[in-house]
Design an enzyme around this catalytic site. Structure first.
Site, PDB file in Angstrom:
ATOM      1  CG  HIS A 304      22.369 -61.477 -42.171  1.00 15.55           C
ATOM      2  ND1 HIS A 304      22.132 -61.513 -41.101  1.00 15.55           N
ATOM      3  CD2 HIS A 304      22.809 -62.317 -43.069  1.00 15.55           C
ATOM      4  CE1 HIS A 304      22.121 -63.046 -40.988  1.00 15.55           C
ATOM      5  NE2 HIS A 304      22.389 -63.488 -42.045  1.00 15.55           N
ATOM      6  CD  GLU A 541      31.700 -43.025 -28.530  1.00 11.52           C
ATOM      7  OE1 GLU A 541      31.589 -43.820 -29.207  1.00 11.52           O
ATOM      8  OE2 GLU A 541      30.946 -42.786 -27.401  1.00 11.52           O
ATOM      9  CG  ASP A 565      29.239 -43.421 -32.317  1.00 11.34           C
ATOM     10  OD1 ASP A 565      28.459 -43.601 -33.133  1.00 11.34           O
ATOM     11  OD2 ASP A 565      29.176 -44.192 -31.260  1.00 11.34           O
ATOM     12  CB  CYS A 612      38.035 -48.436 -28.188  1.00  8.64           C
ATOM     13  SG  CYS A 612      36.585 -47.248 -27.998  1.00  8.64           S
TER      14      CYS A 612
END
Ligand code: PEP
Ligand code: MG
Length: 684
Positions: A304, A541, A565, A612
């Protein structure tokens, strides 16, 4: 069913469809509905029966996807209650994806753990980049002195009710101040916890036994928080977070009951905050203009606090060494969010150097922004497309304003989040058209088809519980498993062809069969649309796709490498795991070799390769990516100007030599050292 007030009625068994079980959001929806009935209602699983009107009790059941439960009720409206609640449970209690409030899935920055080279340097994991000079503010959840005994039970009850009211007002005020954000959703759940009947009952029992209101309340909320945290299950991190929510709201109420406590925390100007953890209530209450940076001893780069620091645009470290908690209040320090270091005892020279660097960085930012509309050409004249990762039309417009040459990754899953049913073709088409219109017909738009599943459940697209969600139904596998759903999305995407240069790409392709299947469904939908000129590509990925890139390149128009990933699957390290945070490094030579294989395979068939994942925004990685043959970098919106400016200082030849050198190395540390040395020669 006939109802009498004495008879317990039992509803039909329901299998829980929610992937994360009945956690906060479904629990709060169920409890809210249950409260509308006068009957006593229980949710029953095997031998456990809990109050259906209590969120904490429902969460405490620790139910998981696939568990069989039923509703039992006694009272005048028991029949209706069972009917309504059973249907609600079967429909997933309106759960939607944003309940998973940590978002390990969508973090754009790779991991750096600082290496302390002197005793006064304290290392942490980079959670948000940048540099700051400021003064230490130690933030502690003060251990409040809570007397065991107070006044009469009647008096303590009055005090308790007043404290609950005041805490509710505080939360309301905070919610108004921070607007409609992820934090405000958490605060809304806090508001509901304040009215939880089981929690209140436990506290009331304590008061009845002549404990003070504070003592009784603390015992009640700690008991519930620990119960949640101790639950076994697939979603421990999620439950721990809910435990934190209970402690957070518990402390807020306690602050009202304990004399001399100051629940509101005034930040001084120029603060660098150190905490073991920061709760959503804490962060929502800080004056952001006074906060220069954060460090927490817990959390990973996707926690967070990390997400928050990025959105504030200030440096932050997580998992910092505990010695940071011993720094004296007001100490002048230098926080290097990029390098993962806090200098706890800077010399005058260190401070002057950092301040000069901050001035330089600010000036450079401004300069980069002014030049951001220029093409990103290397010194020897090669064009690299710098495009943006976006979620919607608003971010696309910001990207274009920042100089993005287009969109390299539209994360379409954000359209599917936070809702109770799938968006219709019309709804989707409107969003895709808005993004495409923000770009115009000459800029590329790469739309990634839905990338959810496993770790990211959608309530209206149930996937059975999986032992290893990252290795399960995820990415394109979900689309192939639900072809009707997939076809709707493809039709909607095809409708924006022509508004921008449309590219469609499939996530998490591991086998050629998957690519072929996805392409053939797309071809069928295209045959009934009039979309011309659509490039069809795939994400790289999964190691199998990188290793067989040449074979894939015969059948795909382009590749976009998802390094987030690709790193987790190449190194077998969960991308959200805080203990592996510093090791799951996209600059590991094994990951770089995968990228090299991808580029070589693509080039054999004249196809282009973009990146990306987070590595594309990382200044250390960019020369290597370009040197390996990547021609498109899709980066976070704020990073566009700096990435363009860096490319303009590079030459393809030096990048190629550098890339060949580092992919021979054995460790990420060696690669980083070499790239850091190279980067220092490129600083302006
Ligand atoms: C990636 O894996 O690098 C990627 C860009 O996809 P996401 O982060 O959305 O999984
Ligand atoms: Mg990915």
């Amino acid at each position: 069913m006939n109802s009498t007030e004495e008879q317990v009625l039992i509803g039909a068994a329901v299998v829980i469809p929610n992937l994360a079980g009945l956690h906060a959001r479904p629990a709060s929806m169920l409890a809210a509905q249950a409260k509308k009935f006068a009957s006593t209602i229980r949710i029953v699983r095997n031998a456990d029966a809990v109050n259906a009107k209590s969120i904490v009790a429902i969460m405490g059941l620790g139910s998981q996807c696939g568990d069989s439960i039923n509703v039992q009720a006694i009272g005048a409206d028991a029949v209706e209650a069972i009917h309504v609640l059973t249907a609600l449970l079967a429909s997933g209690c309106g759960e939607s994806q944003t309940d998973q409030s940590t978002e390990p899935h969508h973090v754009d920055s790779p991991v750096t753990r600082g290496i302390a080279t002197a005793p006064h340097q304290i290392a942490g994991v980079s959670a948000s980049s940048g540099l700051a000079v400021g003064r230490i503010v130690q933030f502690r959840h003060a251990a409040m002195e809570v007397p065991e005994h107070g006044g009469t039970p009647a008096l303590e009850r009055l005090r308790f009710n007043a404290a609950l009211l005041e805490a509710g007002v505080q939360i309301d005020t905070l919610m108004v101040e921070i607007g409609d954000t992820a934090e405000s959703k958490i605060l809304k759940a806090h508001q509901e916890l304040l009215g939880d009947p089981d929690l209140l009952k436990l506290a009331a029992e304590g008061i009845q036994q002549r404990k003070s209101a504070g003592f009784a309340w603390r015992a009640a909320f700690l008991q519930y928080a620990s119960r949640l945290e101790a639950l076994e299950g697939n979603h421990n991190a999620l439950l721990r977070e809910r435990g934190n929510d209970i402690r957070d709201v518990g402390r807020r109420v306690l602050g009202q009951l304990v004399e001399g406590s100051h629940p509101s925390f005034e930040l001084p100007e120029g603060a660098i905050l150190i905490a073991s953890e920061l709760t959503p209530s804490d962060t929502a209450s800080f004056d952001r203009s006074k906060l220069l940076g954060f460090c927490t001893t817990t959390g990973g780069p996707t926690s967070h606090v990390a997400i928050l620091a990025k959105s504030f645009g200030i440096p932050a470290l997580c998992s910092i060494d505990e010695s940071a908690l011993n720094l004296a209040e007001g100490t002048l320090v230098v926080l290097d969010g990029t390098g993962g270091l806090l200098n706890g005892q800077p010399t005058i020279a260190d401070i002057e150097q950092a301040q000069a660097r901050i001035v330089e960085l600010n000036a450079k930012n401004q300069q980069d922004r002014l030049n951001a509309n220029a093409l990103a050409l290397t010194r020897d004249g090669h064009r690299i497309e710098v495009v943006a990762n976006v979620r919607n039309a608003q971010e696309t417009m910001e990207g274009v304003a920042n100089g993005a040459d287009g969109v390299g990754l539209l994360r379409s899953e954000f359209l599917f989040d936070d809702r109770d049913s799938a968006p219709t073709e019309e709804e989707q088409a409107t969003v895709y058209a808005a993004v495409a219109n923000a770009l115009g017909p000459d800029r590329p738009l790469v739309v990634r088809t839905l990338d959810v599943g496993g770790d990211k459940p959608l309530s209206y697209l149930p996937i059975p519980k999986e032992e290893n969600p990252f290795l399960g139904l995820r990415g394109v596998r979900v689309s192939l498993d639900q072809p009707a759903f997939f076809r709707t999305q493809l039709r909607a995407i095809l409708r924006c062809a022509g508004l921008a240069k449309l590219h469609i790409m499939f996530p998490m392709i591991a086998t050629l069969e998957e690519l072929r299947q996805a392409k053939s469904i797309l071809a069928e939908e295209r045959s009934t649309s009039n979309a011309a000129d659509v490039q069809v590509g795939m994400m790289i990925e999964v190691p199998s796709a990188a290793v067989l890139a040449e074979q894939f390149a015969r059948e795909a128009d382009f590749f976009s490498i998802g390094t987030n990933d690709l790193t987790q699957y190449t190194l077998a390290m969960d991308r959200g795991h805080p203990k592996l945070a510093q090791k799951a490094d996209g600059l590991h030579p094994a990951v770089l070799k995968m990228i090299a294989l991808t580029c070589d395979g693509a080039h054999k068939h004249g196809k282009w390769v973009g990146v990306c994942g987070g590595l594309a925004s990382d200044a250390l990685a960019i020369p290597v990516l370009i040197g390996l043959g990547v021609v498109e970098l899709s980066v976070s919106v704020p990073a566009v100007p700096a990435v363009k400016s860096l490319i303009q200082r590079l030459s393809i030849l030096e990048c190629e030599m550098l890339a060949q050198e580092v992919i021979q190395m054995g460790t990420a540390t060696e690669v980083r050292a070499r790239l850091t040395a190279f980067a220092s020669t490129k600083e302006e």
